[in-house]
Design a protein around this motif. Structure first.
Motif, mmCIF file in Angstrom:
data_model
loop_
_atom_site.group_PDB
_atom_site.id
_atom_site.type_symbol
_atom_site.label_atom_id
_atom_site.label_comp_id
_atom_site.label_asym_id
_atom_site.label_seq_id
_atom_site.Cartn_x
_atom_site.Cartn_y
_atom_site.Cartn_z
ATOM 1 N N LEU A 184 -10.980 0.173 10.363
ATOM 2 C CA LEU A 184 -11.274 -0.457 9.079
ATOM 3 C C LEU A 184 -10.771 0.376 7.917
ATOM 4 C CD1 LEU A 184 -12.604 -2.671 7.383
ATOM 5 C CD2 LEU A 184 -14.764 -1.418 7.578
ATOM 6 N N TRP A 185 -10.898 1.693 8.009
ATOM 7 C CA TRP A 185 -10.499 2.533 6.887
ATOM 8 C C TRP A 185 -8.991 2.500 6.652
ATOM 9 C CZ3 TRP A 185 -7.486 6.959 7.559
ATOM 10 C CH2 TRP A 185 -7.341 7.416 8.877
ATOM 11 N N MET A 186 -8.211 2.273 7.719
ATOM 12 C CA MET A 186 -6.763 2.111 7.556
ATOM 13 C C MET A 186 -6.450 0.820 6.811
ATOM 14 S SD MET A 186 -4.997 3.239 11.119
ATOM 15 C CE MET A 186 -5.439 4.750 11.956
ATOM 16 N N ILE A 187 -7.194 -0.216 7.142
ATOM 17 C CA ILE A 187 -6.994 -1.498 6.473
ATOM 18 C C ILE A 187 -7.366 -1.388 4.999
ATOM 19 C CG2 ILE A 187 -7.714 -3.919 6.424
ATOM 20 C CD1 ILE A 187 -8.224 -3.705 9.436
ATOM 21 N N GLU A 188 -8.428 -0.663 4.703
ATOM 22 C CA GLU A 188 -8.831 -0.461 3.314
ATOM 23 C C GLU A 188 -7.739 0.277 2.528
ATOM 24 O OE1 GLU A 188 -12.539 1.565 3.485
ATOM 25 O OE2 GLU A 188 -13.701 -0.225 3.997
ATOM 26 N N ALA A 189 -7.127 1.281 3.155
ATOM 27 C CA ALA A 189 -6.035 2.009 2.492
ATOM 28 C C ALA A 189 -4.833 1.099 2.280
ATOM 29 C CB ALA A 189 -5.641 3.222 3.327
ATOM 30 N N LEU A 190 -4.548 0.233 3.243
ATOM 31 C CA LEU A 190 -3.450 -0.718 3.108
ATOM 32 C C LEU A 190 -3.705 -1.672 1.945
ATOM 33 C CD1 LEU A 190 -0.808 -1.924 4.245
ATOM 34 C CD2 LEU A 190 -2.228 -3.312 5.788
ATOM 35 N N GLU A 191 -4.933 -2.167 1.831
ATOM 36 C CA GLU A 191 -5.285 -3.057 0.732
ATOM 37 C C GLU A 191 -5.134 -2.340 -0.612
ATOM 38 O OE1 GLU A 191 -5.550 -6.013 1.301
ATOM 39 O OE2 GLU A 191 -6.435 -6.354 3.265
ATOM 40 N N GLU A 192 -5.477 -1.052 -0.642
ATOM 41 C CA GLU A 192 -5.336 -0.268 -1.870
ATOM 42 C C GLU A 192 -3.864 -0.140 -2.258
ATOM 43 O OE1 GLU A 192 -6.493 2.133 -5.166
ATOM 44 O OE2 GLU A 192 -7.619 0.748 -3.859
ATOM 45 N N LEU A 193 -2.989 0.074 -1.273
ATOM 46 C CA LEU A 193 -1.558 0.157 -1.553
ATOM 47 C C LEU A 193 -1.043 -1.148 -2.143
ATOM 48 C CD1 LEU A 193 1.233 1.557 -1.309
ATOM 49 C CD2 LEU A 193 1.386 0.577 0.996
ATOM 50 N N VAL A 194 -1.406 -2.270 -1.528
ATOM 51 C CA VAL A 194 -0.956 -3.576 -2.024
ATOM 52 C C VAL A 194 -1.470 -3.817 -3.437
ATOM 53 C CG1 VAL A 194 -1.130 -6.074 -1.677
ATOM 54 C CG2 VAL A 194 -0.738 -4.569 0.279
ATOM 55 N N TRP A 195 -2.730 -3.475 -3.674
ATOM 56 C CA TRP A 195 -3.318 -3.682 -5.007
ATOM 57 C C TRP A 195 -2.587 -2.857 -6.059
ATOM 58 C CZ3 TRP A 195 -5.783 -0.523 -8.592
ATOM 59 C CH2 TRP A 195 -6.430 -1.195 -9.645
ATOM 60 N N ARG A 196 -2.296 -1.596 -5.731
ATOM 61 C CA ARG A 196 -1.619 -0.726 -6.706
ATOM 62 C C ARG A 196 -0.203 -1.214 -6.997
ATOM 63 N NH1 ARG A 196 -3.443 5.430 -6.870
ATOM 64 N NH2 ARG A 196 -5.636 5.200 -6.299
ATOM 65 N N GLN A 197 0.512 -1.649 -5.943
ATOM 66 C CA GLN A 197 1.856 -2.154 -6.163
ATOM 67 C C GLN A 197 1.843 -3.454 -6.956
ATOM 68 O OE1 GLN A 197 4.698 -0.464 -5.403
ATOM 69 N NE2 GLN A 197 3.233 1.139 -4.896
ATOM 70 N N THR A 198 0.824 -4.276 -6.745
ATOM 71 C CA THR A 198 0.684 -5.512 -7.512
ATOM 72 C C THR A 198 0.443 -5.206 -8.974
ATOM 73 O OG1 THR A 198 -0.215 -6.674 -5.580
ATOM 74 C CG2 THR A 198 -0.633 -7.648 -7.749
ATOM 75 N N GLN A 199 -0.436 -4.222 -9.254
ATOM 76 C CA GLN A 199 -0.706 -3.836 -10.625
ATOM 77 C C GLN A 199 0.527 -3.242 -11.303
ATOM 78 O OE1 GLN A 199 -3.771 -4.391 -12.254
ATOM 79 N NE2 GLN A 199 -4.008 -5.611 -10.403
ATOM 80 N N ALA A 200 1.284 -2.432 -10.555
ATOM 81 C CA ALA A 200 2.505 -1.843 -11.106
ATOM 82 C C ALA A 200 3.532 -2.922 -11.428
ATOM 83 C CB ALA A 200 3.095 -0.823 -10.124
ATOM 84 N N GLY A 201 3.660 -3.916 -10.529
ATOM 85 C CA GLY A 201 4.579 -5.012 -10.772
ATOM 86 C C GLY A 201 4.194 -5.845 -11.973
ATOM 87 N N ALA A 202 2.887 -6.064 -12.136
ATOM 88 C CA ALA A 202 2.417 -6.837 -13.287
ATOM 89 C C ALA A 202 2.684 -6.096 -14.589
ATOM 90 C CB ALA A 202 0.928 -7.135 -13.137
ATOM 91 N N ALA A 203 2.521 -4.769 -14.558
ATOM 92 C CA ALA A 203 2.764 -3.967 -15.751
ATOM 93 C C ALA A 203 4.228 -3.988 -16.135
ATOM 94 C CB ALA A 203 2.300 -2.528 -15.514
ATOM 95 N N GLN A 204 5.123 -3.922 -15.132
ATOM 96 C CA GLN A 204 6.540 -3.962 -15.414
ATOM 97 C C GLN A 204 6.956 -5.323 -15.940
ATOM 98 O OE1 GLN A 204 8.574 -2.817 -11.824
ATOM 99 N NE2 GLN A 204 7.940 -0.666 -11.980
ATOM 100 N N GLY A 205 6.360 -6.373 -15.373
ATOM 101 C CA GLY A 205 6.676 -7.720 -15.851
ATOM 102 C C GLY A 205 6.222 -7.943 -17.269
ATOM 103 N N GLY A 206 5.075 -7.357 -17.635
ATOM 104 C CA GLY A 206 4.549 -7.516 -18.981
ATOM 105 C C GLY A 206 5.327 -6.747 -20.015
ATOM 106 N N SER A 207 6.057 -5.699 -19.576
ATOM 107 C CA SER A 207 6.803 -4.875 -20.527
ATOM 108 C C SER A 207 8.185 -5.427 -20.819
ATOM 109 C CB SER A 207 6.926 -3.456 -19.981
ATOM 110 O OG SER A 207 7.678 -3.447 -18.765
ATOM 111 N N LYS A 208 8.604 -6.450 -20.060
ATOM 112 C CA LYS A 208 9.937 -7.021 -20.285
ATOM 113 C C LYS A 208 9.929 -7.953 -21.514
ATOM 114 C CE LYS A 208 11.315 -6.781 -15.443
ATOM 115 N NZ LYS A 208 11.742 -7.534 -14.250
#
Length: 207
Positions: free
Chosen positions: A183-207
């Motif tokens: 379970l803890w590996m899955i939680e870390a995977l979800e954290e990676l996806v969430w962070r990359q999603t947030q980074a992508g949203a920030a880059q999209g908003g800055s364009k």
């Protein structure tokens, strides 16, 4: 409650807040990647340099989630746009992310990259720390303190120290989520996806 007494009552929560901020700061390596890769030409054996915390937990920091972007990611969600690299468990049951111990003569980031090269044969850049998890060893009645990182893969090596006992495979996030045994590996995977999603949203908003 005011004065010094009031300050002391708030101090633990302040420490917790500051530590949570530190974990979100991108990690920077103290030495070039090329030098780190050269250190795994002769895999380390034994645990005479292994670090333990003050509770006796073995510090395992080599847990990286190596990932890459697919060639065509237009119109896809972050979860659909990235692939993660997994390796097989030595007992043949389930898939894992690269892991290993943090030794006394290296930094946490150096240990993470070293173990990823040794077990999965990939070199990359650690972009963020995903968090810390405590788990019990299945083979021994001891606990490990595992620190997880997201690693953007830059190079796949043809040969690596554990090539004969490890198979590596690029899989989708959904497949990794389904087949990760812990379970803890899955939680870390979800954290990676969430962070990359947030980074992508920030880059999209800055364009």
């Amino acid at each position: 409650m005011g004065g010094i007494s009031g300050f002391l009552m708030k101090f633990p929560s302040l420490i917790h807040f500051l530590l949570s901020l530190l974990e979100k700061i991108p990690a920077r390596l103290p030495m070039p990647i090329e030098k780190l890769v050269s250190r795994v030409s002769y895999p380390r054996t034994g645990r005479h340099l292994q670090r333990y915390n003050n509770r006796g937990f073995r510090l395992v920091v080599g847990r990286c989630i190596p990932y890459r972007y697919r060639e065509s990611e237009d119109g896809k969600s972050i979860e659909e746009a990235i692939e993660v690299l997994v390796i097989n468990a030595q007992n043949g049951k389930g898939i894992l992310f690269p892991k290993g111990g943090w030794e006394k003569d290296e930094s946490m980031e150096e240990a993470a990259i070293r173990e990823t090269v040794e077990e999965a044969g990939v070199v990359g850049v650690i972009e963020c720390k995903l968090g810390k998890w405590c788990y019990k060893s299945k083979r021994q009645s001891i606990y490990h303190e595992g620190h997880m990182f997201g690693l953007l893969v830059k190079q796949e090596l043809d040969g690596w120290p554990e090539k004969n006992i490890r198979k590596r495979e690029w899989v989708t996030v959904s497949k990794a989520r389904e087949e990760c045994p812990h379970l803890w590996m899955i939680e870390a995977l979800e954290e990676l996806v969430w962070r990359q999603t947030q980074a992508g949203a920030a880059q999209g908003g800055s364009k």
